[in-house]
Design an enzyme around this catalytic site. Structure first.
Site, PDB file in Angstrom:
ATOM      1  N   CYS A  53       7.462  -9.442  27.269  1.00 57.21           N
ATOM      2  CA  CYS A  53       7.722  -9.485  25.745  1.00 57.21           C
ATOM      3  C   CYS A  53       8.931  -8.771  25.725  1.00 57.21           C
ATOM      4  CB  CYS A  53       6.435  -8.639  25.155  1.00 57.21           C
ATOM      5  SG  CYS A  53       6.973  -8.303  23.346  1.00 57.21           S
ATOM      6  N   ASP A  60       3.381 -11.288  29.735  1.00 58.85           N
ATOM      7  CA  ASP A  60       2.898 -12.315  28.926  1.00 58.85           C
ATOM      8  C   ASP A  60       2.437 -13.243  29.914  1.00 58.85           C
ATOM      9  OD1 ASP A  60       2.892 -11.551  26.274  1.00 58.85           O
ATOM     10  OD2 ASP A  60       5.095 -11.720  26.170  1.00 58.85           O
TER      11      ASP A  60
END
Length: 140
Positions: A53, A60
């Site tokens: 992120c 992620d």
């Protein structure tokens, strides 16, 4: 395990590993479509996509689905795997990662049609799916 073994095991070797080198050098490679002129779908699933992120730095995780109709070139799968693995340490949004994968895929393969779907694992009770498409322009 002795103390010296613990120290050795906990101190990673700073040398770049061959896999890391392959990923860093990875490029999308193609080969000639064996059936130019025939419309057929190629579906590829990459279930281990990771990136970071850009705001929090948290990892992620996503499954990337690529569906395309080749024109003159087909993507080589190992090269695609190495290319996708290159995202693991990149700070990039869900939206930008899906769009960048599409752009790079189109630049390499120039398919008749392609859809990239990035299905991100829920984080903080939010599930995101980004789907982007490209259709090859017909010559004038």
């Amino acid at each position: 395990m002795s103390n010296s073994s613990l120290e050795t095991a906990s101190q990673p070797n700073q040398e770049t590993k061959y896999g890391e080198r392959n990923i860093a050098e990875g490029q999308l490679i193609t080969f000639p479509n064996p059936r130019v002129g025939r419309r057929y779908n190629i579906d590829i699933t990459l279930p281990e996509f990771t990136c970071k992120c850009p705001f929090s730095g948290y990892p992620d995780f996503a499954t990337i689905h690529i569906t395309y109709i080749p024109d003159e070139k087909v993507v080589e799968l190992k090269a695609l795997k190495l290319y996708i693995n290159n995202y693991r340490d990149r700070y990039i949004s869900h939206e930008e990662s899906a769009n960048q994968i599409l752009d790079d895929f189109v630049a390499a393969c120039d398919p008749l049609e392609v859809t990239v779907k990035a299905d991100f694992a829920p984080r903080g009770n939010v599930h995101t799916v980004i789907e982007v498409q490209h259709l090859k322009s017909k010559p004038d």
